[in-house]
Write a protein that holds these residues in place. Structure first.
Motif, PDB file in Angstrom:
ATOM      1  N   VAL A  92       0.880  -1.167   0.000  1.00 24.23           N
ATOM      2  CA  VAL A  92       0.000   0.000   0.000  1.00 24.23           C
ATOM      3  C   VAL A  92       0.913   1.211   0.000  1.00 24.23           C
ATOM      4  O   VAL A  92       1.670   1.435   0.945  1.00 24.23           O
ATOM      5  CB  VAL A  92      -0.930   0.031   1.220  1.00 24.23           C
ATOM      6  CG1 VAL A  92      -1.825   1.264   1.158  1.00 24.23           C
ATOM      7  CG2 VAL A  92      -1.779  -1.234   1.280  1.00 24.23           C
ATOM      8  N   VAL A 142      -1.420  -0.678  -3.930  1.00 26.96           N
ATOM      9  CA  VAL A 142      -2.527   0.262  -3.848  1.00 26.96           C
ATOM     10  C   VAL A 142      -1.951   1.669  -3.877  1.00 26.96           C
ATOM     11  O   VAL A 142      -1.117   2.022  -3.040  1.00 26.96           O
ATOM     12  CB  VAL A 142      -3.337   0.052  -2.551  1.00 26.96           C
ATOM     13  CG1 VAL A 142      -4.451   1.103  -2.453  1.00 26.96           C
ATOM     14  CG2 VAL A 142      -3.934  -1.344  -2.518  1.00 26.96           C
ATOM     15  N   ARG A 176      -2.896   6.036  -4.792  1.00 22.86           N
ATOM     16  CA  ARG A 176      -3.989   7.005  -4.903  1.00 22.86           C
ATOM     17  C   ARG A 176      -4.339   7.315  -6.357  1.00 22.86           C
ATOM     18  O   ARG A 176      -5.504   7.427  -6.717  1.00 22.86           O
ATOM     19  CB  ARG A 176      -3.598   8.300  -4.189  1.00 22.86           C
ATOM     20  CG  ARG A 176      -3.629   8.213  -2.670  1.00 22.86           C
ATOM     21  CD  ARG A 176      -3.611   9.618  -2.085  1.00 22.86           C
ATOM     22  NE  ARG A 176      -3.573   9.581  -0.630  1.00 22.86           N
ATOM     23  CZ  ARG A 176      -2.479   9.710   0.090  1.00 22.86           C
ATOM     24  NH1 ARG A 176      -1.316   9.854  -0.516  1.00 22.86           N
ATOM     25  NH2 ARG A 176      -2.523   9.688   1.403  1.00 22.86           N
ATOM     26  N   SER A 184      -1.459  -2.008 -10.323  1.00 20.03           N
ATOM     27  CA  SER A 184      -1.894  -1.025  -9.334  1.00 20.03           C
ATOM     28  C   SER A 184      -3.395  -1.143  -9.120  1.00 20.03           C
ATOM     29  O   SER A 184      -4.158  -1.505 -10.026  1.00 20.03           O
ATOM     30  CB  SER A 184      -1.531   0.391  -9.784  1.00 20.03           C
ATOM     31  OG  SER A 184      -2.199   0.731 -10.978  1.00 20.03           O
ATOM     32  N   TYR A 185      -3.813  -0.796  -7.894  1.00 19.64           N
ATOM     33  CA  TYR A 185      -5.218  -0.895  -7.509  1.00 19.64           C
ATOM     34  C   TYR A 185      -5.616   0.392  -6.801  1.00 19.64           C
ATOM     35  O   TYR A 185      -4.820   0.987  -6.070  1.00 19.64           O
ATOM     36  CB  TYR A 185      -5.445  -2.093  -6.591  1.00 19.64           C
ATOM     37  CG  TYR A 185      -5.089  -3.412  -7.248  1.00 19.64           C
ATOM     38  CD1 TYR A 185      -6.018  -4.101  -8.012  1.00 19.64           C
ATOM     39  CD2 TYR A 185      -3.807  -3.955  -7.111  1.00 19.64           C
ATOM     40  CE1 TYR A 185      -5.696  -5.310  -8.635  1.00 19.64           C
ATOM     41  CE2 TYR A 185      -3.476  -5.153  -7.726  1.00 19.64           C
ATOM     42  CZ  TYR A 185      -4.419  -5.821  -8.484  1.00 19.64           C
ATOM     43  OH  TYR A 185      -4.092  -6.995  -9.097  1.00 19.64           O
ATOM     44  N   PRO A 186      -6.855   0.816  -6.973  1.00 21.52           N
ATOM     45  CA  PRO A 186      -7.280   2.082  -6.372  1.00 21.52           C
ATOM     46  C   PRO A 186      -7.625   1.990  -4.891  1.00 21.52           C
ATOM     47  O   PRO A 186      -7.726   3.009  -4.210  1.00 21.52           O
ATOM     48  CB  PRO A 186      -8.512   2.470  -7.193  1.00 21.52           C
ATOM     49  CG  PRO A 186      -9.081   1.151  -7.630  1.00 21.52           C
ATOM     50  CD  PRO A 186      -7.904   0.259  -7.854  1.00 21.52           C
ATOM     51  N   SER A 187      -7.821   0.761  -4.390  1.00 23.72           N
ATOM     52  CA  SER A 187      -8.238   0.594  -3.005  1.00 23.72           C
ATOM     53  C   SER A 187      -7.839  -0.786  -2.497  1.00 23.72           C
ATOM     54  O   SER A 187      -7.528  -1.698  -3.290  1.00 23.72           O
ATOM     55  CB  SER A 187      -9.751   0.755  -2.869  1.00 23.72           C
ATOM     56  OG  SER A 187     -10.404  -0.299  -3.554  1.00 23.72           O
ATOM     57  N   LEU A 188      -7.876  -0.934  -1.178  1.00 28.34           N
ATOM     58  CA  LEU A 188      -7.624  -2.259  -0.599  1.00 28.34           C
ATOM     59  C   LEU A 188      -8.668  -3.265  -1.057  1.00 28.34           C
ATOM     60  O   LEU A 188      -8.353  -4.425  -1.330  1.00 28.34           O
ATOM     61  CB  LEU A 188      -7.634  -2.173   0.934  1.00 28.34           C
ATOM     62  CG  LEU A 188      -6.334  -1.812   1.637  1.00 28.34           C
ATOM     63  CD1 LEU A 188      -6.577  -1.682   3.138  1.00 28.34           C
ATOM     64  CD2 LEU A 188      -5.258  -2.866   1.380  1.00 28.34           C
ATOM     65  N   SER A 189      -9.913  -2.831  -1.143  1.00 28.75           N
ATOM     66  CA  SER A 189     -10.980  -3.748  -1.567  1.00 28.75           C
ATOM     67  C   SER A 189     -10.707  -4.299  -2.957  1.00 28.75           C
ATOM     68  O   SER A 189     -10.859  -5.510  -3.213  1.00 28.75           O
ATOM     69  CB  SER A 189     -12.336  -3.035  -1.543  1.00 28.75           C
ATOM     70  OG  SER A 189     -12.683  -2.660  -0.237  1.00 28.75           O
ATOM     71  N   LEU A 239      -7.828  -4.541  -4.387  1.00 27.38           N
ATOM     72  CA  LEU A 239      -6.666  -5.418  -4.281  1.00 27.38           C
ATOM     73  C   LEU A 239      -7.076  -6.795  -3.789  1.00 27.38           C
ATOM     74  O   LEU A 239      -6.722  -7.821  -4.394  1.00 27.38           O
ATOM     75  CB  LEU A 239      -5.647  -4.813  -3.317  1.00 27.38           C
ATOM     76  CG  LEU A 239      -4.511  -5.735  -2.868  1.00 27.38           C
ATOM     77  CD1 LEU A 239      -3.520  -5.945  -4.005  1.00 27.38           C
ATOM     78  CD2 LEU A 239      -3.816  -5.167  -1.639  1.00 27.38           C
ATOM     79  N   THR A 247       2.108  -2.018   4.511  1.00 27.47           N
ATOM     80  CA  THR A 247       1.630  -0.640   4.428  1.00 27.47           C
ATOM     81  C   THR A 247       2.825   0.295   4.514  1.00 27.47           C
ATOM     82  O   THR A 247       3.398   0.499   5.572  1.00 27.47           O
ATOM     83  CB  THR A 247       0.634  -0.320   5.557  1.00 27.47           C
ATOM     84  OG1 THR A 247       1.278  -0.451   6.828  1.00 27.47           O
ATOM     85  CG2 THR A 247      -0.554  -1.268   5.500  1.00 27.47           C
ATOM     86  N   CYS A 270      -6.990  -4.285   7.132  1.00 25.97           N
ATOM     87  CA  CYS A 270      -6.391  -5.593   6.877  1.00 25.97           C
ATOM     88  C   CYS A 270      -6.808  -6.602   7.952  1.00 25.97           C
ATOM     89  O   CYS A 270      -7.189  -7.739   7.640  1.00 25.97           O
ATOM     90  CB  CYS A 270      -4.868  -5.470   6.837  1.00 25.97           C
ATOM     91  SG  CYS A 270      -4.217  -4.622   5.389  1.00 25.97           S
TER      92      CYS A 270
END
Length: 352
Positions: A8, A33, A35, A44-49, A51, A62, A76
């Motif tokens: 993250v 993750v 921003r 890359s992912y926009p959010s933990l969800s 991911l 993190t 987490c």
């Protein structure tokens, strides 16, 4: 067996973690993750969800500013996901206590405290554990800031979670800063630097001396110093004075074997650190030609992966990092208020 993890954040520290992980056969970084979308060496992912829905890592790192850490750690833990949080795990004492109340009992949170894993520090700790200076009674550290220095002091002393009386003060003086994280600065004029000096009294567990100047971690115009005093000798940086018999005292160096010098054609690398004929530390990743921070980072990632798989102990539990940060915050408070500060037993101190 390959263990997967996700990041993250993808700043300086996260990039280092990723770069080191690519050389470790049993680790695979499956994404990060961030921003805002940008070119990264991993998905890359926009959010933990997002991911967790798509990548399903075995643990999450993190690598974010302290203020952002608690919410990510909680997210987490809520999913039962092991997490390795960058230092410190929370920005202040209230946030640290709240984080422990929410996530401390989960057993899922480790903290990325790499300093004790650096070759020189690991070798020094091995020498102290071997009893070469007897029982350690005092540790002095002048190299790195707050919680990192406290981790070294507590670890070398074996102070555990003993309450500490902290007395700190600050002074200012001009200092040139020729190097920082980005390399050579080109600066030619000294600017004001703050030096914080603190004594840490752990009672029967011993004492510590903290000495840190702004930018010292990377400023090569300041030495990094470490001293451990014991009942039967003393360790000063890379040398130990110790008893050799009833009427004998010797000064013996800790020798770092670096390959690649002179006619050693194996290439430049760190091989081992020895005390006489005894090997105090050997490089598990010899051949990578890493610097000390990279070696420590690899050890941290590998030990976290082993812990996640159930093949090893937890690398640095939240309770230990919380105690380091507690004392680091007390140093800052004492220096600011110009009075002693005494730490007390916290909930994480009773967790064991």
């Amino acid at each position: 067996m390959t263990t997967s993890f996700a990041l993250v954040g993808f700043g300086f520290r996260a990039a280092t973690l990723h770069r080191v992980s690519t050389a470790l056969d049993d680790l695979d970084c499956v994404g990060a993750v961030v921003r805002s979308p940008r070119a990264l060496p991993v998905p890359s992912y926009p959010s933990l969800s997002a991911l967790f829905d798509r990548a399903r890592p075995d643990f999450v790192v993190t690598a974010v500013p302290p203020a952002e850490n608690p919410a990510l750690i909680r997210a987490c833990v809520a999913r039962g996901m092991p997490v390795l949080a960058e230092t410190p795990p929370a920005p202040d004492l209230d946030a640290l206590r709240a984080l422990w109340a929410d996530a401390g009992d989960s057993g899922l949170v480790q903290v990325a405290e790499q300093y004790p894993l650096m070759p020189s520090h690991a070798a020094r700790a091995a020498a102290v554990r071997a009893g070469l200076i007897g029982t350690p009674t005092q540790v002095q550290v002048s190299s790195t800031q707050l919680y990192h220095a406290v981790a070294l002091i507590r670890g070398l002393l074996g102070a555990g979670h003993a309450p500490a009386v902290v007395r700190a003060s600050r002074t200012e003086a001009p200092l040139l800063h020729p190097l920082d994280r980005g390399g050579w600065t080109g600066e030619t004029t000294p600017r004001t630097a703050v030096t914080t000096i603190a004594t840490l009294d752990f009672g029967a567990a011993g004492s510590g001396l903290y000495d840190f100047t702004t930018g010292q971690t990377r400023n090569q115009l300041r030495f990094r110093r470490l001293l451990v005093r014991g009942t039967h000798g003393e360790l000063r940086d890379d040398e130990i004075t110790h008893l050799t018999g009833p009427r004998g005292i010797a000064r013996t160096p800790l020798i770092r074997r670096q390959t690649g010098h002179d006619l050693d054609l194996n290439g430049y690398d760190t091989s081992a650190i020895t005390f006489g004929a005894e090997v105090l530390w050997s490089n598990p990743d010899e051949g990578r030609r890493w610097n000390d921070d990279e070696i420590a980072t690899a050890a941290l990632l590998s030990s976290t992966a082993a812990w996640v798989r159930g093949d090893g102990p937890p690398p640095y539990p939240l309770a230990e990092a919380a105690q380091d940060h507690l004392i680091g915050l007390a140093i800052e408070e004492s220096a600011t208020r110009d009075r002693p500060v005494m730490t007390t037993a916290e909930a994480w101190s009773r967790s064991g």
